[in-house]
Write a protein that holds these residues in place. Structure first.
Motif, PDB file in Angstrom:
ATOM      1  N   VAL A  24    -145.734 -30.884  61.224  1.00 53.32           N
ATOM      2  CA  VAL A  24    -145.112 -31.488  60.205  1.00 53.32           C
ATOM      3  C   VAL A  24    -144.161 -30.455  59.131  1.00 53.32           C
ATOM      4  CG1 VAL A  24    -146.204 -32.201  57.616  1.00 53.32           C
ATOM      5  CG2 VAL A  24    -148.018 -32.380  59.903  1.00 53.32           C
ATOM      6  N   LYS A  25    -143.731 -30.975  59.021  1.00 52.47           N
ATOM      7  CA  LYS A  25    -142.455 -30.536  58.174  1.00 52.47           C
ATOM      8  C   LYS A  25    -142.032 -31.139  56.585  1.00 52.47           C
ATOM      9  CE  LYS A  25    -140.141 -29.168  62.884  1.00 52.47           C
ATOM     10  NZ  LYS A  25    -139.113 -29.880  63.526  1.00 52.47           N
ATOM     11  N   ALA A  26    -141.411 -30.784  55.523  1.00 50.39           N
ATOM     12  CA  ALA A  26    -141.029 -30.839  54.195  1.00 50.39           C
ATOM     13  C   ALA A  26    -139.724 -31.449  54.615  1.00 50.39           C
ATOM     14  CB  ALA A  26    -140.740 -30.140  53.214  1.00 50.39           C
ATOM     15  N   LEU A  27    -138.971 -32.133  54.805  1.00 51.11           N
ATOM     16  CA  LEU A  27    -137.456 -32.638  54.587  1.00 51.11           C
ATOM     17  C   LEU A  27    -136.455 -31.471  53.903  1.00 51.11           C
ATOM     18  CD1 LEU A  27    -135.779 -34.791  56.707  1.00 51.11           C
ATOM     19  CD2 LEU A  27    -135.695 -35.863  54.715  1.00 51.11           C
ATOM     20  N   SER A  28    -135.784 -31.545  54.702  1.00 55.89           N
ATOM     21  CA  SER A  28    -134.527 -30.480  54.267  1.00 55.89           C
ATOM     22  C   SER A  28    -133.719 -30.378  54.926  1.00 55.89           C
ATOM     23  CB  SER A  28    -134.787 -28.554  54.719  1.00 55.89           C
ATOM     24  OG  SER A  28    -135.056 -28.303  56.425  1.00 55.89           O
ATOM     25  N   GLU A  29    -132.820 -29.265  54.592  1.00 58.39           N
ATOM     26  CA  GLU A  29    -131.170 -29.883  55.467  1.00 58.39           C
ATOM     27  C   GLU A  29    -131.121 -29.269  56.598  1.00 58.39           C
ATOM     28  OE1 GLU A  29    -127.970 -28.055  53.127  1.00 58.39           O
ATOM     29  OE2 GLU A  29    -128.433 -28.062  50.982  1.00 58.39           O
ATOM     30  N   GLU A  30    -131.594 -28.406  57.440  1.00 55.21           N
ATOM     31  CA  GLU A  30    -132.398 -28.261  58.144  1.00 55.21           C
ATOM     32  C   GLU A  30    -132.959 -29.278  59.365  1.00 55.21           C
ATOM     33  OE1 GLU A  30    -133.313 -25.912  55.894  1.00 55.21           O
ATOM     34  OE2 GLU A  30    -131.405 -24.600  56.211  1.00 55.21           O
ATOM     35  N   VAL A  31    -133.478 -30.015  58.694  1.00 58.28           N
ATOM     36  CA  VAL A  31    -134.319 -31.044  59.258  1.00 58.28           C
ATOM     37  C   VAL A  31    -133.307 -32.170  59.617  1.00 58.28           C
ATOM     38  CG1 VAL A  31    -136.772 -32.515  59.616  1.00 58.28           C
ATOM     39  CG2 VAL A  31    -136.165 -30.213  58.331  1.00 58.28           C
ATOM     40  N   ILE A  32    -132.624 -31.892  58.635  1.00 53.50           N
ATOM     41  CA  ILE A  32    -132.325 -33.400  58.830  1.00 53.50           C
ATOM     42  C   ILE A  32    -131.181 -33.485  59.402  1.00 53.50           C
ATOM     43  CG2 ILE A  32    -129.866 -34.845  57.584  1.00 53.50           C
ATOM     44  CD1 ILE A  32    -131.532 -34.545  54.887  1.00 53.50           C
ATOM     45  N   ALA A  33    -130.454 -32.314  60.357  1.00 51.77           N
ATOM     46  CA  ALA A  33    -129.401 -32.024  60.998  1.00 51.77           C
ATOM     47  C   ALA A  33    -130.010 -31.859  62.637  1.00 51.77           C
ATOM     48  CB  ALA A  33    -128.666 -30.390  60.356  1.00 51.77           C
ATOM     49  N   GLU A  34    -131.146 -31.502  62.669  1.00 50.42           N
ATOM     50  CA  GLU A  34    -132.004 -31.795  63.503  1.00 50.42           C
ATOM     51  C   GLU A  34    -132.092 -33.414  64.118  1.00 50.42           C
ATOM     52  OE1 GLU A  34    -135.583 -29.259  63.448  1.00 50.42           O
ATOM     53  OE2 GLU A  34    -134.791 -27.469  63.153  1.00 50.42           O
ATOM     54  N   LEU A  35    -132.856 -33.855  63.233  1.00 48.77           N
ATOM     55  CA  LEU A  35    -132.940 -35.185  63.497  1.00 48.77           C
ATOM     56  C   LEU A  35    -131.333 -35.513  63.498  1.00 48.77           C
ATOM     57  CD1 LEU A  35    -135.415 -35.480  60.446  1.00 48.77           C
ATOM     58  CD2 LEU A  35    -136.126 -36.421  63.259  1.00 48.77           C
ATOM     59  N   SER A  36    -130.818 -35.746  62.820  1.00 50.58           N
ATOM     60  CA  SER A  36    -128.980 -35.932  63.303  1.00 50.58           C
ATOM     61  C   SER A  36    -128.867 -35.915  64.139  1.00 50.58           C
ATOM     62  CB  SER A  36    -127.480 -35.119  62.279  1.00 50.58           C
ATOM     63  OG  SER A  36    -126.508 -35.967  62.441  1.00 50.58           O
ATOM     64  N   GLY A  37    -129.269 -35.042  65.335  1.00 50.49           N
ATOM     65  CA  GLY A  37    -128.908 -34.507  66.498  1.00 50.49           C
ATOM     66  C   GLY A  37    -129.229 -35.821  67.460  1.00 50.49           C
ATOM     67  N   ARG A  38    -130.575 -36.261  67.521  1.00 49.16           N
ATOM     68  CA  ARG A  38    -131.311 -36.851  67.423  1.00 49.16           C
ATOM     69  C   ARG A  38    -131.415 -38.598  67.780  1.00 49.16           C
ATOM     70  NH1 ARG A  38    -135.959 -34.459  70.148  1.00 49.16           N
ATOM     71  NH2 ARG A  38    -136.732 -33.245  69.500  1.00 49.16           N
ATOM     72  N   GLY A  39    -129.919 -38.174  67.217  1.00 46.61           N
ATOM     73  CA  GLY A  39    -129.717 -40.345  67.439  1.00 46.61           C
ATOM     74  C   GLY A  39    -130.017 -41.069  65.688  1.00 46.61           C
ATOM     75  N   ALA A  40    -131.145 -40.004  64.176  1.00 45.02           N
ATOM     76  CA  ALA A  40    -131.539 -40.440  64.131  1.00 45.02           C
ATOM     77  C   ALA A  40    -130.855 -40.646  62.742  1.00 45.02           C
ATOM     78  CB  ALA A  40    -132.946 -40.322  63.238  1.00 45.02           C
ATOM     79  N   LEU A  41    -129.433 -40.356  62.114  1.00 44.25           N
ATOM     80  CA  LEU A  41    -129.040 -40.072  60.989  1.00 44.25           C
ATOM     81  C   LEU A  41    -128.638 -41.561  59.723  1.00 44.25           C
ATOM     82  CD1 LEU A  41    -127.989 -38.445  58.990  1.00 44.25           C
ATOM     83  CD2 LEU A  41    -125.622 -39.085  59.788  1.00 44.25           C
ATOM     84  N   ARG A  42    -128.973 -42.439  60.370  1.00 46.94           N
ATOM     85  CA  ARG A  42    -128.817 -43.344  59.673  1.00 46.94           C
ATOM     86  C   ARG A  42    -130.315 -44.042  59.485  1.00 46.94           C
ATOM     87  NH1 ARG A  42    -127.163 -50.009  62.296  1.00 46.94           N
ATOM     88  NH2 ARG A  42    -127.750 -50.580  60.424  1.00 46.94           N
TER      89      ARG A  42
END
Length: 466
Positions: A430-448
């Motif tokens: 469980v994480k609060a959404l942050s700029e770092e977490v967005i970058a991680e998810l983007s790397g997984r292909g989840a940016l859209r």
């Protein structure tokens, strides 16, 4: 640009070229030859056929997903189809190169040749659609119907409507989208002849929606509704009238399509087709994070599962999670699920606040109801500030909450929402959404996915008032 000019421009980008036709059909011949070689080797008589949108000639340029059906004798048992028929398909796939086993009602094989992905499906060679034995047995009859019913001009209208639905995110009947299947789009065009006419009808839809695709009588709908009590849109399959082609369409997908249809008819734009808009940058998305409570819950599955199974279970976990939070007085504004369809799964939740006051005000019964009053006092006395009688003669209490932080409840209460079979024994992160977490998810292909969740408003909706 007018709607006609836009549609003409879109069609030029989505209609396959002669070279693309030749390439895709060449791959089909390679697959068919490999299967026929295996069939001859084992002395099995079966028909190898091309099905789906490529066979219907309603596919979009670049969408090179192929359906190859191996039609075995109707005299075979279902067990023979699943074992013997499937083994022959696997043997052919081994000769073709990279492949993976897939499972739906019964197993099939997915192979990749060049840039074409093909599903090789064992089915029965049925003579009458009324006597189908598995769900996929209808497919050849769908192909025959579409080939006979659609003109070349109507096939192009199917392409436009598919691209429109893709652009607004309602194309696909799988659990991930719960939208309109390719066949549903084809039947809509068969019924209304053009994309524009479908949009005109859709702009007026008021669920439940009834689309008479086969000229049925009024008495038909009663039995149809009884068979599909949860459907929001009803459209009989011309091949199998008691099957609802749009049974998987959710209320959300129906509402999006209806609204987008209205918007397009009044303010036509290429963005409805997912064109002339590349999406927001990651910096634009990060800027919208300030002063919001958005939480990410992540799972890593122990095994790879069929996509529909993963999406179905993940959505069940999300729904249970939302109910749990609301039971503890957290107000969930929005929620969404995503998976890479391998092992990684994620849920985003937006709440109006990540924390609640330490104490909760409980309104109790009137003191004239002795048993209820006694129960209320027993429950709340000693749990917080105390219990008192108000001006109206009713009991009140100010008691400590069990959970005051959303992260706390999601971490400590995971057994209460990880209810799906393949999620039950996994401890989520469980994480609060942050700029770092967005970058991680983007790397997984989840940016859209993240962008749509954070920004909320799709670009086509902006065009409604432009």
């Amino acid at each position: 640009m007018t709607a006609s000019e836009i549609e003409e421009a879109v069609l030029k980008t989505i209609k396959p070229s002669r070279e693309e036709y030749e390439h895709v059909l060449g791959v089909y011949r390679v697959i068919a030859d490999a299967i026929n070689t295996v069939l001859r080797k084992h002395g099995v008589e079966a028909e190898v056929t091309l099905q789906g949108s490529i066979a219907h000639d309603t596919w979009l340029s670049g969408d090179r997903d192929m359906d190859v059906f191996v039609l075995y004798p109707e005299s075979w048992s279902i067990e023979e189809l699943k074992s013997k028929g499937f083994k022959l398909v696997v043997e052919a796939a081994e000769k073709l190169g990279i492949y993976e086993l897939r499972y739906a009602e019964h197993p099939y094989v997915r192979v990749r040749i060049s840039d074409v992905e093909a599903d090789i499906v064992p089915a029965f060679n049925i003579s009458d659609p009324a006597h189908i034995r598995t769900a996929v047995d209808r497919t050849p009859f769908h192909t025959r119907y579409i080939r006979e019913r659609l003109t070349d001009e109507m096939r192009d209208q199917v392409r436009l409507l598919k691209k429109f639905m893709k652009g607004i995110g309602v194309y696909g009947a799988e659990v991930k989208t719960k939208g309109f299947s390719g066949y549903a789009v084809e039947v809509l065009i068969a019924r209304y002849n053009s994309m524009r006419r479908v949009l005109e009808e859709a702009s007026k839809w008021n669920p439940p929606v009834y689309i008479d695709s086969i000229n049925v009588g009024e008495s038909f709908w009663k039995g149809f509704r009884k068979k599909y009590p949860d459907s929001v849109i009803y459209m009989p399959d011309p091949v199998d009238p008691m099957r609802n082609v749009t049974a998987n369409v959710s209320m959300k997908s129906l509402a999006i399509f209806s609204l987008a249809s209205r918007c397009y008819l009044t303010h036509p734009s290429l963005v409805f087709y997912g064109l002339e808009y590349e999406g927001p940058s990651i910096d634009d998305v990060k800027k919208k994070l300030a002063d919001r409570c958005i939480v990410l819950v992540e799972y890593m599955l122990e095994e790879r599962l069929p996509p529909d199974v993963v999406w179905g279970e993940l959505n069940r976990v999300r729904d249970t999670m939302v109910k749990l939070l609301e039971n503890f007085d957290f107000h969930v504004i929005d929620s969404s699920s995503w998976t890479d369809e391998d092992r990684y799964c994620a849920i985003l939740l937006e709440l109006d606040s990540c924390s609640l006051p330490v104490y909760k005000h409980y309104k109790g019964p009137s003191v004239k109801h002795w048993e209820r009053s006694h129960s209320f006092i027993s429950k709340h006395l000693g749990r917080g500030i105390g219990v008192w009688v108000d001006e109206k003669g009713s009991l009140n209490a100010l008691s400590l909450r069990r959970y005051i932080n959303v992260k706390q409840i999601l971490e400590e209460g995971s057994r209460g929402y990880s209810v799906a079979p393949h999620f039950r024994d996994i401890k989520p992160s469980v994480k609060a959404l942050s700029e770092e977490v967005i970058a991680e998810l983007s790397g997984r292909g989840a940016l859209r996915w993240i962008s749509e969740f954070i920004l909320k408003t799709p670009i086509w909706m902006v065009k409604c008032i432009s």
